[in-house]
Design an enzyme around this catalytic site. Structure first.
Site, PDB file in Angstrom:
ATOM      1  CB  THR A 154      -0.930   0.049   1.230  1.00 46.65           C
ATOM      2  OG1 THR A 154      -0.125   0.202   2.393  1.00 46.65           O
ATOM      3  CG2 THR A 154      -1.768  -1.207   1.385  1.00 46.65           C
ATOM      4  CG  HIS A 155       0.419   4.354   1.329  1.00 45.53           C
ATOM      5  ND1 HIS A 155      -0.323   5.512   1.297  1.00 45.53           N
ATOM      6  CD2 HIS A 155      -0.225   3.529   2.191  1.00 45.53           C
ATOM      7  CE1 HIS A 155      -1.357   5.395   2.115  1.00 45.53           C
ATOM      8  NE2 HIS A 155      -1.330   4.194   2.667  1.00 45.53           N
ATOM      9  CB  SER A 276      19.320   2.677 -25.065  1.00 47.54           C
ATOM     10  OG  SER A 276      20.082   3.846 -25.280  1.00 47.54           O
ATOM     11  CE  LYS A 282      17.822   1.834 -19.751  1.00 48.42           C
ATOM     12  NZ  LYS A 282      17.472   3.236 -20.006  1.00 48.42           N
ATOM     13  CD  GLU A 289       8.820   2.671 -20.835  1.00 50.00           C
ATOM     14  OE1 GLU A 289       9.241   3.733 -20.369  1.00 50.00           O
ATOM     15  OE2 GLU A 289       9.517   1.950 -21.562  1.00 50.00           O
TER      16      GLU A 289
END
Ligand code: ARG
Length: 467
Positions: A154-155, A276, A282, A289
């Site tokens: 949570t949070h 990348s 990468k 996304e």
């Protein structure tokens, strides 16, 4: 040549033709438009409004136009304005007088409304199948990870241990509700607008019941003005699409976090990642996304249509031509996103050990330690306070609760006994859950079985009959 040219003394400016035209995007409705026209011409003949021979001629020519469009033989131009005019003018070119009769007792306003509903009904059925596939995939991964322990948050702070199966089953619930929403919308839009005419009905003894049966609608729109003015069905679809995208986006956000070095809970498959252009090391979760990004686009589609409609007086207004742009975009996006997401999920590798390690540090068993004392009669508020102090002590000592000796524990509460250790292990915390719907291994099994039953009940024709 404009089919409405009679009242005009000038031909339109070329720029206006292009500006006014929707053929560049509504051409994708050609199948629905022709199906509507075939049904309409049959109805006109049945009712003696045109002759049987004329209807037969119209139908044959419409089938020919359909085949030619499908074969890419028709060149659409802005001068043809929209798909309705286009089909009708080719028809008239091909068969002359009979073709000119097709538009009797019909308007483009009821035509476009029926085309759109036919289109969306079909697309929703397809989307429901894709959603079913996603839920099935989630369930398969959940079944394989009933013993995979991870932190529940949570949070975004570690909270209590759960299983990965439990976490995935939460998404199954969301996608099942999404299917339910699409199904609801589908049922509500299943009413025939054709026969409404321009706005007030037509002065012919038409047979809308026949049209309803021919075109496969459950009901007939009861008010002609509503039939041609209403785009609720499209807005409702966009709203369901937005909610489904929101769920996918949350999931993507988690997958992106989980595949970072900071979490390292999963590894995305290479096939769903990109590199990348400058940083050789990468491996980016671009697919997830992009799905998150496309969610904004679908929200935009919903708002485009809501805004489009909010100031429109009844009945049809040309503004409504723009509805298709938003609608098609959302349909295309969802149809692209659902299978990509499903495949990406199935291809990802779960790092169970990392998940379990994370669940073991950060005092995720603190609630269970408090419950241990509460079950010995200590009021829960006091337990909370005692364990809070205990955790503070552990943090400065760099230890977990279970690392402390019984003597050390008893300095905080005399109620601690040796059986505490077994009860606060990560799996014990999970197994100890008793409430229905919990992360306990037993309840997760039940949830999987229930989800399987709900999926098995889905008819091959789609989920919408059942959710
Ligand atoms: N192309 C129009 C649309 O998509 C069809 C309906 C046009 N009706 C009219 N009265 N101008 O909305």
């Amino acid at each position: 040549m404009k089919l409405w040219k009679g009242r005009f003394t000038k031909t339109g400016a070329e720029s206006v033709d292009a500006f006014n035209a929707s053929i560049s995007f509504d051409r994708r409705l050609y199948r629905q438009d022709i199906a509507g026209s075939v049904a309409h011409s049959r109805m006109l003949a049945n009712q003696g409004i045109i002759s049987g021979d004329e209807a037969a001629e119209i139908e044959l020519a419409l089938q020919g136009i359909l085949a030619d469009i499908q074969a890419g033989k028709i060149e659409f131009s802005p001068a043809m304005e929209d798909i309705h005019m286009c089909v009708e003018s080719i028809l008239t070119e091909r068969i002359g007088a009979a073709g000119k009769k097709l538009h009797t007792a019909r308007s483009r306003n009821d035509q476009v409304a029926v085309d759109l509903r036919l289109y969306l009904k079909e697309e929703i059925s397809g989307i429901l199948q894709l959603l079913g596939g996603l839920i099935r995939a989630l369930l398969a991964v959940a079944k394989a990870h009933q013993d995979t322990v991870m932190p529940g948050y949570t949070h975004l702070q570690r909270a209590q241990p759960v299983t990965l199966a439990f976490h995935l089953l939460a998404y199954c619930q969301m996608f099942l509700r999404d299917a339910g929403r699409f199904g609801d919308g589908l049922r509500r839009m299943d009413a025939l607008p054709l026969g409404a005419g321009a706005l007030s009905g037509v002065a012919y003894a038409t047979d809308r019941e026949f049209l309803r049966r021919e075109l496969g609608f459950a009901r007939i729109c009861e008010n002609a003005m509503d039939a041609v003015s209403d785009r609720d069905f499209a807005i409702e679809f966009l709203s369901s699409a937005s909610i489904a995208m929101m769920h996918l986006s949350r999931f993507c956000e988690e997958l992106i976090l989980w595949s970072s070095a900071e979490f390292a809970f999963i590894e995305m498959d290479d096939a769903f990642s990109t590199g990348s252009s400058i940083m050789p090391q990468k491996k980016n979760p671009d697919v997830a996304e992009l799905i998150r990004g496309k969610t904004g686009r679908v929200y935009g589609d919903l708002f485009a249509l809501l805004t489009l409609m909010k100031g429109l007086p009844l009945a049809y207004n040309k503004d409504m031509q723009e509805d298709k742009i938003a609608l098609f975009d959302a349909v295309d996006t969802l149809k692209e996103v659902l299978p990509v997401f499903t495949d990406m999920l199935l291809a990802a590798t779960v790092n169970s050990q990392k998940m379990e390690n994370a669940a073991k540090s950060g005092f995720l068993n603190a609630t269970d330690a408090a419950d241990y004392l509460a079950k010995k009669g200590v009021p829960f508020r006091d337990c909370h306070e005692i364990i809070g102090r205990l955790v503070l002590h552990c943090i400065s000592a760099g230890k977990a609760i279970e690392d402390l000796s019984l003597d050390e524990l008893r300095a905080f509460s005399g109620q601690f006994d040796a059986d505490l250790y077994d009860q606060i292990s990560v799996r014990a915390c999970i197994a100890a859950k008793r409430s229905s719907g919990s992360t306990s291994f037993a309840d997760v099994k039940k949830q999987i079985e229930s989800m399987e039953r709900q999926l098995a009940a889905f008819a091959p024709g789609g989920l919408h009959g059942h959710v």
